[in-house]
Design an enzyme around this catalytic site. Structure first.
Site, PDB file in Angstrom:
ATOM      1  N   GLY A 108       1.052  -5.513   1.276  1.00  0.00           N
ATOM      2  CA  GLY A 108      -0.483  -5.614   0.538  1.00  0.00           C
ATOM      3  C   GLY A 108      -0.289  -6.017  -1.197  1.00  0.00           C
ATOM      4  N   GLU A 132       5.102  -5.601   7.044  1.00  0.00           N
ATOM      5  CA  GLU A 132       4.711  -4.254   7.987  1.00  0.00           C
ATOM      6  C   GLU A 132       4.637  -4.753   9.749  1.00  0.00           C
ATOM      7  OE1 GLU A 132       2.760  -6.309   5.932  1.00  0.00           O
ATOM      8  OE2 GLU A 132       1.308  -5.764   4.882  1.00  0.00           O
ATOM      9  N   GLU A 170      -0.076  -9.811  -0.394  1.00  0.00           N
ATOM     10  CA  GLU A 170      -1.249 -10.119  -0.144  1.00  0.00           C
ATOM     11  C   GLU A 170      -2.490 -10.413  -1.238  1.00  0.00           C
ATOM     12  OE1 GLU A 170      -1.250  -7.295   3.238  1.00  0.00           O
ATOM     13  OE2 GLU A 170      -1.993  -8.558   4.134  1.00  0.00           O
ATOM     14  N   ALA A 177       0.661  -1.504  -0.080  1.00  0.00           N
ATOM     15  CA  ALA A 177       0.072   0.150  -0.074  1.00  0.00           C
ATOM     16  C   ALA A 177       1.125   1.133   0.394  1.00  0.00           C
ATOM     17  CB  ALA A 177      -0.401  -0.122   1.065  1.00  0.00           C
TER      18      ALA A 177
HETATM   19  C1  LIG Z   1      -7.494   4.666  10.981  1.00  0.00           C
HETATM   20  C2  LIG Z   1      -7.474   2.571  11.287  1.00  0.00           C
HETATM   21  C3  LIG Z   1      -8.044   2.339  10.353  1.00  0.00           C
HETATM   22  C4  LIG Z   1      -7.955   0.938  10.443  1.00  0.00           C
HETATM   23  C5  LIG Z   1      -7.801  -0.442   9.201  1.00  0.00           C
HETATM   24  C6  LIG Z   1      -8.186  -1.193   9.365  1.00  0.00           C
HETATM   25  C7  LIG Z   1      -8.049  -2.763   8.945  1.00  0.00           C
HETATM   26  C8  LIG Z   1      -6.668  -2.049   7.619  1.00  0.00           C
HETATM   27  C9  LIG Z   1      -6.595  -2.666   6.717  1.00  0.00           C
HETATM   28  C10 LIG Z   1      -4.815  -1.995   5.645  1.00  0.00           C
HETATM   29  C11 LIG Z   1      -4.656  -3.179   5.161  1.00  0.00           C
HETATM   30  C12 LIG Z   1      -3.133  -2.749   4.816  1.00  0.00           C
HETATM   31  C13 LIG Z   1      -3.053  -3.531   4.180  1.00  0.00           C
HETATM   32  C14 LIG Z   1      -1.277  -3.150   3.058  1.00  0.00           C
HETATM   33  C15 LIG Z   1      -0.590  -2.877   3.680  1.00  0.00           C
HETATM   34  C16 LIG Z   1       1.456  -2.320   2.993  1.00  0.00           C
HETATM   35  O1  LIG Z   1       1.056  -2.485   2.256  1.00  0.00           O
HETATM   36  S1  LIG Z   1       1.700  -1.970   4.148  1.00  0.00           S
HETATM   37  C17 LIG Z   1       3.253  -1.274   3.211  1.00  0.00           C
HETATM   38  C18 LIG Z   1       3.971  -3.157   3.086  1.00  0.00           C
HETATM   39  N1  LIG Z   1       4.893  -2.276   2.020  1.00  0.00           N
HETATM   40  C19 LIG Z   1       6.553  -2.391   2.700  1.00  0.00           C
HETATM   41  O2  LIG Z   1       6.286  -1.685   3.871  1.00  0.00           O
HETATM   42  C20 LIG Z   1       7.368  -1.728   1.744  1.00  0.00           C
HETATM   43  C21 LIG Z   1       8.390  -0.625   2.245  1.00  0.00           C
HETATM   44  N2  LIG Z   1       9.346   0.159   1.264  1.00  0.00           N
HETATM   45  C22 LIG Z   1      10.524  -0.392   1.073  1.00  0.00           C
HETATM   46  O3  LIG Z   1      10.799  -1.417   1.952  1.00  0.00           O
HETATM   47  C23 LIG Z   1      10.973   0.019   0.468  1.00  0.00           C
HETATM   48  O4  LIG Z   1      11.662   1.346   0.245  1.00  0.00           O
HETATM   49  C24 LIG Z   1      11.669  -0.890  -1.573  1.00  0.00           C
HETATM   50  C25 LIG Z   1       9.998  -1.432  -1.438  1.00  0.00           C
HETATM   51  C26 LIG Z   1      12.208  -2.001  -0.951  1.00  0.00           C
HETATM   52  C27 LIG Z   1      12.462  -0.233  -2.246  1.00  0.00           C
HETATM   53  O5  LIG Z   1      13.262  -0.299  -1.602  1.00  0.00           O
HETATM   54  P1  LIG Z   1      14.720   0.781  -2.617  1.00  0.00           P
HETATM   55  O6  LIG Z   1      15.121   0.264  -3.901  1.00  0.00           O
HETATM   56  O7  LIG Z   1      15.522   0.919  -1.670  1.00  0.00           O
HETATM   57  O8  LIG Z   1      14.005   2.163  -1.861  1.00  0.00           O
HETATM   58  P2  LIG Z   1      13.511   3.542  -0.919  1.00  0.00           P
HETATM   59  O9  LIG Z   1      14.225   4.748  -1.285  1.00  0.00           O
HETATM   60  O10 LIG Z   1      13.196   3.198   0.044  1.00  0.00           O
HETATM   61  O11 LIG Z   1      12.337   3.506  -1.878  1.00  0.00           O
HETATM   62  C28 LIG Z   1      12.032   4.900  -2.488  1.00  0.00           C
HETATM   63  C29 LIG Z   1      11.237   5.931  -2.321  1.00  0.00           C
HETATM   64  O12 LIG Z   1       9.494   4.984  -2.213  1.00  0.00           O
HETATM   65  C30 LIG Z   1       9.039   5.326  -1.473  1.00  0.00           C
HETATM   66  N3  LIG Z   1       7.890   4.069  -0.771  1.00  0.00           N
HETATM   67  C31 LIG Z   1       8.732   2.820  -0.534  1.00  0.00           C
HETATM   68  N4  LIG Z   1       7.821   2.685  -0.290  1.00  0.00           N
HETATM   69  C32 LIG Z   1       6.407   2.838   0.110  1.00  0.00           C
HETATM   70  C33 LIG Z   1       5.798   2.714  -0.165  1.00  0.00           C
HETATM   71  N5  LIG Z   1       4.969   2.004   0.546  1.00  0.00           N
HETATM   72  N6  LIG Z   1       4.796   3.450   0.426  1.00  0.00           N
HETATM   73  C34 LIG Z   1       4.461   5.181   0.070  1.00  0.00           C
HETATM   74  N7  LIG Z   1       6.229   5.547  -0.247  1.00  0.00           N
HETATM   75  C35 LIG Z   1       7.217   4.654  -0.868  1.00  0.00           C
HETATM   76  C36 LIG Z   1      10.431   5.833  -0.081  1.00  0.00           C
HETATM   77  O13 LIG Z   1      10.211   6.739   0.763  1.00  0.00           O
HETATM   78  C37 LIG Z   1      10.844   6.880  -0.977  1.00  0.00           C
HETATM   79  O14 LIG Z   1      10.918   8.172  -0.687  1.00  0.00           O
HETATM   80  P3  LIG Z   1      11.771   9.477  -1.281  1.00  0.00           P
HETATM   81  O15 LIG Z   1      12.834   8.982  -0.263  1.00  0.00           O
HETATM   82  O16 LIG Z   1      11.293  10.030  -1.708  1.00  0.00           O
HETATM   83  O17 LIG Z   1      12.836   8.767  -2.207  1.00  0.00           O
END
Ligand SMILES: CCCCCCCCCCCCC/C=C/C(=O)SCCNC(=O)CCNC(=O)[C@H](O)C(C)(C)COP(=O)(O)OP(=O)(O)OC[C@H]1O[C@@H](n2cnc3c(N)ncnc32)[C@H](O)[C@@H]1OP(=O)(O)O
Length: 783
Positions: free
Chosen positions: A102, A125, A105, A60
């Site tokens: 996600g 997560e 998932e 997400a």
């Molecule tokens: C309030 C109440 C609510 C109640 C709700 C109840 C129900 C809830 C249901 C909820 C369901 C949600 C389900 C889904 C959840 C998710 O998916 S959570 C996210 C899971 N994913 C991650 O954690 C991935 C995180 N990212 C990474 O691990 C790494 O970024 C990468 C993908 C491995 C890539 O690494 P790398 O190539 O080294 O690049 P980075 O420098 O890390 O990233 C580049 C830029 O991208 C930005 N970024 C990375 N991931 C995300 C993201 N998921 N969303 C937005 N932005 C992301 C990162 O910040 C970098 O940005 P800049 O620094 O600006 O370049």
């Protein structure tokens, strides 16, 4: 957002949201539309979902999930899940890059999963203080069982394609063109029954053992979580996977709501963004010099001077990043030892290619052509200046000269050269090829280009680089000073070392200050204090009051321990005892390797190694070994003599050492200290608040430009518990600045001669004016 195309009977939905194809509400909406269209079209008999560009969706979009767009995002996510789970046409996910959160998932909700060999899947997560809330806690255990699901979800570890195949998480590894293969695979499964392909319809294989498994893992998870609530909440959600699917999903949603609204989730998300935001550095004294305006020099070759533990670790990091390295060491025996360690570490990877990038030498002239030199000799100013004088003459004029120092004056080192603009500090943390932090220190004359070069180097070698100013101890070690002093003063007043350690460890640190000193070596600080003339090798300096130095309160207990030869665990005596103690290892210690997630029982590893000491060295230099610090600490604490604590064979528990306790008691008596009972809360507050107070001084003096820089330093270099967000975040968001000020006022009134408890003027000012650390540049805009 999600491009729709058809190949005969196969509809292909390609998510296109560069760079990571994260799920925004619009991407999810496009997926829903695509799925509806494919289901409506009678000519379509199967569906492929893939990611365009470098990756399958990485989860997400956090900006949306944590912001005002969360509600539509979640509603669209549920719609996608529903469409996929009930679809009457087979859905095949074609995975490349990183299928995270996600993204993974979505793949689990689909009927089939194909992956390229380099693909990585993960549910990370937990690192964001959450759980896999799009069905991950319900579907994963239905495939791999509760036990493995707990392990994978509470660690958030990467699952490589091959391992995913073994676990049954992917159906096929595809060598060739992924999309082409996925289309032809989809075609081959058209018309087949789908019921047994829906993971939601399966039962958990080890359902009858769920309570047993949870009970068996709870203790380990609690220990590892060190106060973080997400891992245990993940376990609760996984436990619900034995319920009917809908009931389990409802439980997952409840627990996700609980986590998402917790302060810990906010703290961990702050950590995620801060780790990335430090790359957007600006010069603390001149904001016009920053990551946008300053251009780095291209570094292709690096000289490393000094092949001790740090030099060898730095060399490994540089080689792994594909840089050419010339390693110089004047002591042949030391050089040979380092080469062996480097070879051994790299052998686990594609070593031959990386070793071919390494030149080793005892001759300074071999450094004449490198783009940069990192000096890693002993922490001695005179020696470092001597080395820099030589380097200045030998290296090409444009070469950057960096000193790996943990606190010496960069300006003094730079003054030994005719190119102070090219001199900079690069403080690596031990083991240098494992620890992610790189504290980069600019001096008075360091140029913007040199700063940009070392900040870029950090990224190149996979470190988290933080830019800081020059002062004794820089940011990390400077803030540690008051923390250590306060820990020692607590001993004077009646607390035993292990009680201080326990309180700090309960707060979430992997090790308290005394176990940490035992591990690092008490002599390091002693040498520094000798150099600063606070003490001598024979005792306190003549005509100096025992408990004061230059007007400040001083606790000489660690000096007294050093004078007794109690230098900590890394002394020669420690190594000899380690060898003897091999057979004493009665407790199971497990080591998990990051690369493939494999777990080894230490005793079995020992069967293939001559000595425990050798094994520890191997582990120290194996950068894919997770839990390394804990493992090292556990091993060391098993057997080696220590400064303050005693360790029984086969036990990891630090026990009070009667010799040290007697010594402290005599010391209290001699200096008229009255022993009193002190609560854990007071221990934590005095140690941590004095550290944080120093952080305010650091910000006030412009040594760090943002509170988040300090947080990142403590999170990645000093084991500050991640779920609290770092020292500055924690005090502002969890404790409150006003409460910090009041506590410091109370303690400083009680201990007027503990100067580090005097509230910093910046803190007073912020409380008076209602200011916040965010205004100094924390990541509020991202949260
Ligand atoms: C309030 C109440 C609510 C109640 C709700 C109840 C129900 C809830 C249901 C909820 C369901 C949600 C389900 C889904 C959840 C998710 O998916 S959570 C996210 C899971 N994913 C991650 O954690 C991935 C995180 N990212 C990474 O691990 C790494 O970024 C990468 C993908 C491995 C890539 O690494 P790398 O190539 O080294 O690049 P980075 O420098 O890390 O990233 C580049 C830029 O991208 C930005 N970024 C990375 N991931 C995300 C993201 N998921 N969303 C937005 N932005 C992301 C990162 O910040 C970098 O940005 P800049 O620094 O600006 O370049």
């Amino acid at each position: 957002m999600a491009e729709y195309s058809t190949y005969g009977s196969v509809a292909v939905l390609q998510v296109n949201n560069p760079p990571l194809n994260t799920f925004t509400r619009h991407v999810l909406q496009a997926l829903v539309s695509g799925l509806e269209r494919a289901q409506r079209d009678p000519a379509v008999r199967s569906i492929v979902i893939a990611g365009k560009g470098p990756t399958f969706p990485a989860g997400a979009d956090l900006e949306e999930l944590l912001g005002t767009a969360a509600a539509p995002l979640l509603s669209n996510l549920r719609m996608v899940d529903k469409h996929v789970d009930t679809c009457q046409k087979p859905i095949v996910c074609a995975i490349h890059g990183t299928a995270l959160g996600g993204g993974f998932e979505l793949a689990l909700a689909s009927h089939y999963r194909l992956a390229v060999p380099s693909a990585t899947l993960s549910l990370p997560e937990v690192h964001l203080g959450m759980l896999p809330g799009a069905g991950g806690t319900q579907r994963l255990p239905r495939v791999v069982g509760v036990k493995s699901a707990i392990q994978l979800i509470t660690s958030g570890q990467d699952i490589k394609a091959q391992q995913a195949l073994t676990l049954g998480l992917v159906d096929k590894i595809v060598q060739g063109d992924l999309l082409k293969e996925a289309v032809s695979f989809a075609r081959s499964v058209e018309g087949r029954p789908l019921e047994d392909r829906r993971i939601s319809q399966r039962t958990v294989p080890d359902a009858d053992k769920v309570d047993e498994v949870v009970e068996a893992t709870r203790k380990t998870i609690l220990r590892k979580a060190r106060g973080a609530i997400a891992p245990l909440t993940c376990v609760q959600a996984i436990q619900a996977s034995v319920l009917p699917f809908a009931a389990g999903m409802a439980r997952e949603a409840d627990l996700m709501t609980y986590l998402m609204t917790s302060w810990q989730a906010a703290a961990q998300q702050y950590v995620f963004f801060s780790e990335r935001e430090v790359r957007q550095w600006s010069h603390p004294r001149d904001k016009h010099i920053n990551f946008r305006t300053a251009k780095p020099t291209v570094i292709k070759s690096v000289g490393v001077v000094g092949a001790g533990t740090m030099g060898a670790g730095i060399t490994i990091s540089l080689l792994q990043a594909g840089l050419k390295v010339v390693l110089l060491e004047v002591n042949k025996k030391q050089l040979d030892k380092a080469i062996a360690v480097i070879q051994k570490t790299l052998r686990q990877k594609s070593a031959s290619q990386k070793m071919s990038q390494l030149t080793t030498t005892m001759d300074y002239s071999q450094l004449s052509d490198v783009d940069m030199v990192i000096e890693a000799v002993f922490e001695n100013l005179r020696l470092k200046k001597e080395v820099f004088r030589k380097l200045d003459v030998i290296t090409k004029p444009q070469a950057v000269l960096a000193s790996n120092t943990s606190g010496l004056d960069i300006d003094k080192i730079a003054a030994a050269t005719k190119r102070p603009d090219k001199v900079v500090g690069t403080h690596f943390f031990s083991p240098a090829n494992v620890m992610r932090l790189l504290e980069n220190i600019y001096g008075k004359k360091t140029s913007a280009e040199t700063v940009a070069t070392v900040m870029q180097l950090a990224t190149t070698i996979g470190k988290v680089g933080v830019l800081v100013g020059n002062c004794a101890g820089f940011v990390g070690n400077r803030m540690l000073g008051p923390y250590r002093s306060e820990a020692l003063f607590l001993l004077e007043e009646g607390v035993d070392p292990q009680d201080v350690d326990r309180a700090i460890e309960e707060f979430g640190f992997p090790m308290g200050p005394f176990r940490m000193t035992d591990l690092a070596g008490n002599d390091i600080g002693w040498r520094r204090r000798i150099e600063a003339r606070l003490t001598t090798e024979h005792g306190p300096p003549p005509d100096t009051p025992a408990l004061y130095r230059r007007g400040d309160r001083y606790c000489p207990l660690p000096d007294m321990l050093c004078l007794q030869g109690r230098l900590g665990q890394k002394t020669g005596a420690g190594c000899m005892m380690l060898q003897e103690a091999k057979d004493d290892l009665t407790e199971n210690i497990y080591i998990r390797f990051r690369t493939d997630g494999s777990v080894f029982d230490l005793r079995r590893l020992l069967a293939h190694t001559k000595t425990l000491e050798e094994l520890i060295l191997d582990l120290l230099f194996a950068d894919d070994c997770a839990l390394l610090a804990h493992t090292e600490a556990a091993l060391m604490s098993h057997h080696a003599p220590s400064m303050c604590n005693r360790y029984d064979p086969g036990s990891r528990t630090a026990l009070p050492d009667p010799v040290v306790l007697q010594m402290i008691q005599d010391y209290r008596q001699e200096h008229g200290f009255k022993k009193r009972t002190i609560s854990s809360q007071e221990i934590v507050e005095r140690c941590l608040y004095s550290l944080i107070n120093e952080g305010f001084h650091v910000l006030d003096e412009g040594i760090a430009s943002r509170a988040l820089d300090i947080d990142v330093i403590y999170l990645f270099g000093y084991g500050w518990p991640r779920h609290t967000g770092g020292p500055m975040y924690y005090v502002e968001r969890v404790i409150g600045l006003e409460k910090l000020l009041r506590s410091l006022e109370t303690y400083s009134a009680r201990y007027p001669n503990h100067s580090h408890l005097q509230p910093s003027p910046l803190l007073r000012d912020m409380v008076a004016k209602g200011g916040s650390l965010a205004a100094l540049g924390t990541t509020d805009s991202k949260l």
